[in-house]
Motif scaffolding. Sequence first.
Motif, PDB file in Angstrom:
ATOM      1  N   GLU A  30       5.884  -7.381  -0.638  1.00 51.87           N
ATOM      2  CA  GLU A  30       6.260  -6.863  -1.874  1.00 51.87           C
ATOM      3  C   GLU A  30       6.565  -7.673  -3.122  1.00 51.87           C
ATOM      4  OE1 GLU A  30       9.182  -3.893  -1.069  1.00 51.87           O
ATOM      5  OE2 GLU A  30       7.791  -2.314  -0.366  1.00 51.87           O
ATOM      6  N   LEU A  31       7.406  -8.869  -2.662  1.00 50.20           N
ATOM      7  CA  LEU A  31       7.726  -9.909  -3.534  1.00 50.20           C
ATOM      8  C   LEU A  31       6.580 -10.870  -3.701  1.00 50.20           C
ATOM      9  CD1 LEU A  31      11.451 -10.597  -2.691  1.00 50.20           C
ATOM     10  CD2 LEU A  31      10.553  -9.557  -4.387  1.00 50.20           C
ATOM     11  N   GLY A  32       5.660 -11.214  -2.724  1.00 50.07           N
ATOM     12  CA  GLY A  32       4.714 -12.183  -2.841  1.00 50.07           C
ATOM     13  C   GLY A  32       5.217 -13.406  -2.525  1.00 50.07           C
ATOM     14  N   VAL A  33       6.144 -13.455  -1.546  1.00 42.62           N
ATOM     15  CA  VAL A  33       6.626 -14.877  -1.058  1.00 42.62           C
ATOM     16  C   VAL A  33       6.341 -14.670   0.698  1.00 42.62           C
ATOM     17  CG1 VAL A  33       8.307 -14.793  -2.566  1.00 42.62           C
ATOM     18  CG2 VAL A  33       8.987 -13.879  -0.653  1.00 42.62           C
ATOM     19  N   LEU A 151       1.858   8.213  -2.145  1.00 42.35           N
ATOM     20  CA  LEU A 151       3.234   7.623  -1.826  1.00 42.35           C
ATOM     21  C   LEU A 151       3.767   6.471  -2.122  1.00 42.35           C
ATOM     22  CD1 LEU A 151       2.213   8.946   2.045  1.00 42.35           C
ATOM     23  CD2 LEU A 151       3.942  10.133   0.569  1.00 42.35           C
ATOM     24  N   GLU A 152       2.754   5.420  -2.181  1.00 45.46           N
ATOM     25  CA  GLU A 152       3.353   3.823  -2.635  1.00 45.46           C
ATOM     26  C   GLU A 152       3.908   3.996  -3.972  1.00 45.46           C
ATOM     27  OE1 GLU A 152      -0.095   1.569  -2.365  1.00 45.46           O
ATOM     28  OE2 GLU A 152      -0.230   1.290  -0.289  1.00 45.46           O
ATOM     29  N   SER A 153       3.793   5.045  -4.839  1.00 45.81           N
ATOM     30  CA  SER A 153       4.279   5.035  -5.994  1.00 45.81           C
ATOM     31  C   SER A 153       5.817   5.840  -6.067  1.00 45.81           C
ATOM     32  CB  SER A 153       3.428   5.773  -7.014  1.00 45.81           C
ATOM     33  OG  SER A 153       3.496   7.311  -6.728  1.00 45.81           O
ATOM     34  N   ARG A 154       6.077   6.152  -4.684  1.00 48.56           N
ATOM     35  CA  ARG A 154       7.384   6.660  -4.462  1.00 48.56           C
ATOM     36  C   ARG A 154       7.493   8.358  -4.825  1.00 48.56           C
ATOM     37  NH1 ARG A 154      12.529   3.122  -5.783  1.00 48.56           N
ATOM     38  NH2 ARG A 154      11.906   0.921  -4.953  1.00 48.56           N
ATOM     39  N   ARG A 155       5.992   8.705  -4.900  1.00 48.12           N
ATOM     40  CA  ARG A 155       5.798  10.174  -5.193  1.00 48.12           C
ATOM     41  C   ARG A 155       6.134  10.392  -6.713  1.00 48.12           C
ATOM     42  NH1 ARG A 155       8.991  13.433  -2.583  1.00 48.12           N
ATOM     43  NH2 ARG A 155      10.496  11.987  -1.989  1.00 48.12           N
ATOM     44  N   LEU A 156       5.788   9.220  -7.608  1.00 48.53           N
ATOM     45  CA  LEU A 156       6.020   9.456  -9.010  1.00 48.53           C
ATOM     46  C   LEU A 156       4.915   9.428  -9.660  1.00 48.53           C
ATOM     47  CD1 LEU A 156       8.940   6.680  -9.140  1.00 48.53           C
ATOM     48  CD2 LEU A 156       9.238   8.843  -8.982  1.00 48.53           C
ATOM     49  N   TYR A 157       3.708   9.007  -9.269  1.00 46.33           N
ATOM     50  CA  TYR A 157       2.411   8.987 -10.349  1.00 46.33           C
ATOM     51  C   TYR A 157       1.922  10.490 -10.138  1.00 46.33           C
ATOM     52  CZ  TYR A 157       2.076   3.941 -10.219  1.00 46.33           C
ATOM     53  OH  TYR A 157       2.502   2.504 -10.439  1.00 46.33           O
ATOM     54  N   GLY A 158       1.509  10.595 -11.423  1.00 43.59           N
ATOM     55  CA  GLY A 158       0.735  11.876 -11.757  1.00 43.59           C
ATOM     56  C   GLY A 158      -0.897  11.567 -11.726  1.00 43.59           C
ATOM     57  N   SER A 159      -1.718  12.427 -12.143  1.00 43.80           N
ATOM     58  CA  SER A 159      -2.941  12.168 -11.877  1.00 43.80           C
ATOM     59  C   SER A 159      -3.745  11.153 -12.787  1.00 43.80           C
ATOM     60  CB  SER A 159      -4.070  13.536 -12.189  1.00 43.80           C
ATOM     61  OG  SER A 159      -3.453  14.047 -13.321  1.00 43.80           O
ATOM     62  N   PRO A 160      -3.033  11.191 -14.309  1.00 39.63           N
ATOM     63  CA  PRO A 160      -3.447   9.905 -15.107  1.00 39.63           C
ATOM     64  C   PRO A 160      -3.293   8.353 -14.260  1.00 39.63           C
ATOM     65  CG  PRO A 160      -2.435  11.549 -16.208  1.00 39.63           C
ATOM     66  CD  PRO A 160      -2.147  11.642 -14.782  1.00 39.63           C
ATOM     67  N   ASN A 359       8.565  -3.960 -11.831  1.00 39.34           N
ATOM     68  CA  ASN A 359       8.087  -5.072 -12.327  1.00 39.34           C
ATOM     69  C   ASN A 359       6.875  -5.531 -11.523  1.00 39.34           C
ATOM     70  OD1 ASN A 359       9.532  -5.838 -14.421  1.00 39.34           O
ATOM     71  ND2 ASN A 359      11.090  -7.324 -13.259  1.00 39.34           N
ATOM     72  N   ARG A 360       6.663  -4.995 -10.220  1.00 37.67           N
ATOM     73  CA  ARG A 360       5.598  -5.627  -9.174  1.00 37.67           C
ATOM     74  C   ARG A 360       4.736  -4.582  -8.879  1.00 37.67           C
ATOM     75  NH1 ARG A 360       9.892  -8.958  -8.492  1.00 37.67           N
ATOM     76  NH2 ARG A 360       9.486 -11.182  -8.354  1.00 37.67           N
ATOM     77  N   LYS A 361       5.000  -3.221  -8.949  1.00 36.86           N
ATOM     78  CA  LYS A 361       3.999  -2.087  -8.383  1.00 36.86           C
ATOM     79  C   LYS A 361       3.568  -1.280  -9.450  1.00 36.86           C
ATOM     80  CE  LYS A 361       5.123  -2.400  -3.422  1.00 36.86           C
ATOM     81  NZ  LYS A 361       5.417  -1.630  -2.418  1.00 36.86           N
ATOM     82  N   ARG A 362       4.570  -0.973 -10.327  1.00 37.65           N
ATOM     83  CA  ARG A 362       4.299   0.183 -11.166  1.00 37.65           C
ATOM     84  C   ARG A 362       3.252  -0.203 -12.441  1.00 37.65           C
ATOM     85  NH1 ARG A 362       5.887   2.825 -15.814  1.00 37.65           N
ATOM     86  NH2 ARG A 362       6.311   5.273 -15.612  1.00 37.65           N
ATOM     87  N   VAL A 363       2.295   0.678 -12.345  1.00 37.10           N
ATOM     88  CA  VAL A 363       1.276   0.320 -13.586  1.00 37.10           C
ATOM     89  C   VAL A 363       1.723   1.083 -14.847  1.00 37.10           C
ATOM     90  CG1 VAL A 363      -0.868   0.076 -11.892  1.00 37.10           C
ATOM     91  CG2 VAL A 363      -0.158   2.309 -12.963  1.00 37.10           C
ATOM     92  N   HIS A 364       1.332   0.212 -16.085  1.00 34.56           N
ATOM     93  CA  HIS A 364       1.771   0.784 -17.230  1.00 34.56           C
ATOM     94  C   HIS A 364       0.875   0.896 -18.048  1.00 34.56           C
ATOM     95  CE1 HIS A 364       4.533   0.962 -20.739  1.00 34.56           C
ATOM     96  NE2 HIS A 364       5.464   0.471 -20.153  1.00 34.56           N
ATOM     97  N   SER A 365       0.442   2.191 -18.789  1.00 33.36           N
ATOM     98  CA  SER A 365      -0.439   2.396 -19.542  1.00 33.36           C
ATOM     99  C   SER A 365      -0.823   1.251 -20.654  1.00 33.36           C
ATOM    100  CB  SER A 365      -0.485   3.765 -19.944  1.00 33.36           C
ATOM    101  OG  SER A 365       0.746   4.019 -20.760  1.00 33.36           O
TER     102      SER A 365
END
Length: 383
Positions: A30-33, A151-160, A359-365
Amino acid sequence: MSQKYDKDFKIQTVRMIQEQGKPVAQVARELGVSDNTLYRWISEFKQDPVNAFRGSGNLKMEEKTFLDMQKRIRQLEMENEIPKKSDAHLRKRPELIFSFIHKHRSMYPVSEMCRILNVSRSGYYQWTRRKESERKKRRAQLKQQISRIFLESRRLYGSPKIAQVLRQQGERVSEKTVTRIMQELGLKSRTVRKYKATTNSRHNLPVHDNVLNQQFTAQAPNQVWMADITYVPTDEGWLYVASIMDLYTRKIVGWYADERMTKELVLQALDQAYSRQRPKGKVLHHSDRGSQYASHEYQQRLLKYGMKGSMSRKGNCYDNACIESFHSVLKKELVYLEKFKTRKEAQSKIFEYIEFFYNRKRVHSAIGYLTPTQCEQMYDCVA
């Protein structure tokens, strides 16, 4: 830009591994180390928790090579119903007729439906025995991918957001299709309504003009930083969180949490941001008119770091909308979904949310459905 990890970041990471029992290999990914880097941090912390991690230290060359490889792979990846109940529509598509019959076979005799819809029973039974169509296979595959991303989004992402992530992975899919599949699977974002808080700006300290003036754009990282304070409820009382966001990448470059909302709170966040980013040019620093940001100590620190101050107009929440939006997201996606017994527990969860997820996983529109870290790395590749 070479990635640096300060002492506080390493300590928080080690504590999270120890307290939450997260596997070292998972945290490393997750950290890329590398795993060895994390094991070294854990060992150093165990030997001397007080004096551990003196100096910041850059990532090793092999870790930088690994990050570069990830960038290239991501770039290549990015380059490279029940049928309508109308006889006229059904008769144009035999497969829809058979599907209609199959769905309603418990309500009507198959032979009668075949006769009325003018298809043979043998054709229907042959249809039921044939191999799964490519369309069904693709839909089953999409269901698996959507479930995994959700699931990887912590059950936070919607369809967009899920549709955008799928497109980045090379899938041609519409948002409507994702919405329908999520409804079939019972997947629903668990975020709740956002929360609005205000800052006390009643003081006689000098304030800056609104240089930013709601121009929420930047041409590069470390050109514009936005700062704000929010608060998180715990059973012990409030935990105050000061955050600094880079406007170009939407990355949280510095943050600090404490039980008191003082000038030291915002100074710690600013020091962390400067230590991690080491901006080379002049940064425009925008905040509200709160007494913490207007304090002489904070203004002196801005001068020391060569930053230009900018402040929102009094009572205008839109002037600092980007960082306030982040605090709203933090509350919707974490704070309102948890109940914290202690400030320490809340601080640990916030650390994990910001450093590992946001910072590392959540996509931002606003940055083309990239993560803040991806946006920063892509700029470094082009620059």
